[in-house]
Design an enzyme around this catalytic site. Structure first.
Site, PDB file in Angstrom:
ATOM      1  N   LYS A  13      21.099   6.118 -30.721  1.00 38.90           N
ATOM      2  CA  LYS A  13      20.489   5.413 -31.850  1.00 38.90           C
ATOM      3  C   LYS A  13      19.341   4.574 -31.338  1.00 38.90           C
ATOM      4  O   LYS A  13      19.237   4.241 -30.153  1.00 38.90           O
ATOM      5  CB  LYS A  13      21.516   4.524 -32.573  1.00 38.90           C
ATOM      6  N   PRO A  96      22.065   6.729 -20.921  1.00 36.98           N
ATOM      7  CA  PRO A  96      22.256   5.709 -19.881  1.00 36.98           C
ATOM      8  C   PRO A  96      23.127   4.556 -20.361  1.00 36.98           C
ATOM      9  O   PRO A  96      23.109   4.190 -21.534  1.00 36.98           O
ATOM     10  CB  PRO A  96      20.830   5.222 -19.609  1.00 36.98           C
ATOM     11  N   GLY A  98      23.883   0.660 -20.601  1.00 42.09           N
ATOM     12  CA  GLY A  98      23.003  -0.501 -20.621  1.00 42.09           C
ATOM     13  C   GLY A  98      21.593  -0.164 -21.053  1.00 42.09           C
ATOM     14  O   GLY A  98      20.636  -0.843 -20.681  1.00 42.09           O
ATOM     15  N   GLY A  99      21.447   0.893 -21.878  1.00 39.31           N
ATOM     16  CA  GLY A  99      20.126   1.320 -22.298  1.00 39.31           C
ATOM     17  C   GLY A  99      19.732   0.868 -23.688  1.00 39.31           C
ATOM     18  O   GLY A  99      18.594   1.056 -24.104  1.00 39.31           O
ATOM     19  N   GLY A 100      20.702   0.340 -24.451  1.00 41.99           N
ATOM     20  CA  GLY A 100      20.397  -0.095 -25.809  1.00 41.99           C
ATOM     21  C   GLY A 100      20.304   1.035 -26.808  1.00 41.99           C
ATOM     22  O   GLY A 100      19.820   0.837 -27.931  1.00 41.99           O
ATOM     23  N   ILE A 101      20.771   2.233 -26.425  1.00 35.60           N
ATOM     24  CA  ILE A 101      20.712   3.360 -27.358  1.00 35.60           C
ATOM     25  C   ILE A 101      22.117   3.800 -27.799  1.00 35.60           C
ATOM     26  O   ILE A 101      22.295   4.878 -28.352  1.00 35.60           O
ATOM     27  CB  ILE A 101      19.895   4.547 -26.806  1.00 35.60           C
ATOM     28  N   GLY A 104      27.967   3.994 -25.375  1.00 34.21           N
ATOM     29  CA  GLY A 104      29.401   3.720 -25.431  1.00 34.21           C
ATOM     30  C   GLY A 104      29.932   3.672 -26.849  1.00 34.21           C
ATOM     31  O   GLY A 104      30.998   4.224 -27.153  1.00 34.21           O
ATOM     32  N   SER A 105      29.193   3.025 -27.744  1.00 34.54           N
ATOM     33  CA  SER A 105      29.613   2.943 -29.145  1.00 34.54           C
ATOM     34  C   SER A 105      29.623   4.312 -29.802  1.00 34.54           C
ATOM     35  O   SER A 105      30.521   4.648 -30.584  1.00 34.54           O
ATOM     36  CB  SER A 105      28.678   2.012 -29.925  1.00 34.54           C
ATOM     37  N   SER A 106      28.622   5.130 -29.478  1.00 35.37           N
ATOM     38  CA  SER A 106      28.554   6.472 -30.020  1.00 35.37           C
ATOM     39  C   SER A 106      29.725   7.317 -29.529  1.00 35.37           C
ATOM     40  O   SER A 106      30.346   8.055 -30.299  1.00 35.37           O
ATOM     41  CB  SER A 106      27.226   7.129 -29.631  1.00 35.37           C
ATOM     42  N   ASP A 138      28.568  -2.011 -32.972  1.00 41.55           N
ATOM     43  CA  ASP A 138      27.726  -0.849 -33.266  1.00 41.55           C
ATOM     44  C   ASP A 138      28.532   0.401 -33.614  1.00 41.55           C
ATOM     45  O   ASP A 138      27.951   1.408 -34.036  1.00 41.55           O
ATOM     46  CB  ASP A 138      26.819  -0.525 -32.074  1.00 41.55           C
TER      47      ASP A 138
END
Length: 291
Positions: A13, A96, A98-101, A104-106, A138
């Site tokens: 995301k 990645p 710690g990438g902000g995308i 983990g949440s996905s 998220d």
């Protein structure tokens, strides 16, 4: 009961904007953000077990098996549904940490939706999103699978349909700690809430960007380099930087110019998650509901 392994995408995301309105008494932050998915992400494979054991076969460096959000998601769903079945899980990890995308949440959301289908629990989206929120702020947007304007700590979701451009996403080789950014004394925490829907142009900044670029020179470098070709922004608390392009060819051209010094990828923005499109197709083939 499906015995063949189920293969599902776990998409990335972007936060097209991120405003921090204040800090709550419980330590969480009130925010407003705009989520959109990418047709790009990890691939997860699930196989049902009869013995109730939950096993993630892919190792994550520095993360114990039972501490992984994928395993936590599976165990919570198993416990709350009183399901006697177990699951084997494998993941082809390309997003990645710690990438902000939303990697983990996905992954957690894909696990919840995949197991709901395989274990034939017939939980609805509301139930799965509520469980997902207990795993991370998220997770619900990935469970619901539609681009959304988010408020609260990110869990109050209003579906939206922004433009779906192609994006260049640069991946600086650093992992940004969300906790570090949200606890930083210089973080902006007093942005006025946006009242207008959709988000008006000019209100698309990320309040985390100033702190992240101060702490992580690699992120600042990526922001400056991509900013030569388009408006470049940080997603989430970083580290990834993205910029929009009208078509795949122009995005590919810019990425090619930057990959001598930076890692990145090109992906299509999507207002409906590729995970939900895959599950919808599966439900049509099998005649079952996926949530």
């Amino acid at each position: 009961m499906q015995k063949e392994p189920l293969v599902l995408p776990s998409p990335a995301k972007l936060n097209l904007m991120l405003h921090i309105l204040g800090r709550r008494e419980d330590g969480y932050h009130e925010l407003q953000t705009l989520f959109q998915f990418l047709d790009y992400g990890d691939e997860m494979r699930f196989a049902v077990r009869d013995d109730g054991v939950i096993c993630l076969h892919t190792e994550f460096p520095g993360v114990a098996h039972d501490d992984n959000l994928i395993v936590k998601a599976a165990k919570k769903l198993q416990q709350q549904s009183n399901c006697p079945l177990g699951i084997d899980i494998w993941i082809n990890k390309i997003l990645p940490m710690g990438g902000g995308i939303g990697g983990g949440s996905s992954n957690a959301a894909t696990t919840l939706l995949g197991l709901n289908h395989l274990w034939q629990l017939n939980w609805n989206e509301e139930q799965l999103a509520a469980l997902g929120l207990s795993l991370g702020a998220d997770v619900p947007v990935f469970v619901r699978g539609h681009a959304a304007f988010a408020e609260g700590i990110g869990e109050i979701l209003t579906p939206v349909d922004p433009e779906e451009p192609w994006y260049v996403v640069l991946v600086p080789q650093v992992s940004v700690s969300t906790a570090e950014i949200f606890s930083h004394p210089l973080l902006t925490r007093d942005t006025l809430p946006i009242k207008v829907r959709p988000v008006p142009k000019g209100n698309s900044r990320n309040d985390c960007e100033a702190v992240v670029t101060e702490l992580y020179p690699e992120v600042r470098k990526a922001l400056n380099l991509l900013g030569k070709y388009t408006e470049a922004k940080l997603t989430g608390t970083g580290s990834c930087i993205f910029g929009a392009f009208p078509n795949e060819a122009s995005a590919d051209k810019v990425l090619h110019l930057l990959t001598d010094t930076l890692t990145g990828f090109v992906a299509k923005g999507s207002n409906v998650s590729i995970l939900h499109r895959t599950l919808q197709n599966l439900s049509q083939e099998t005649g079952t509901r996926y949530s």
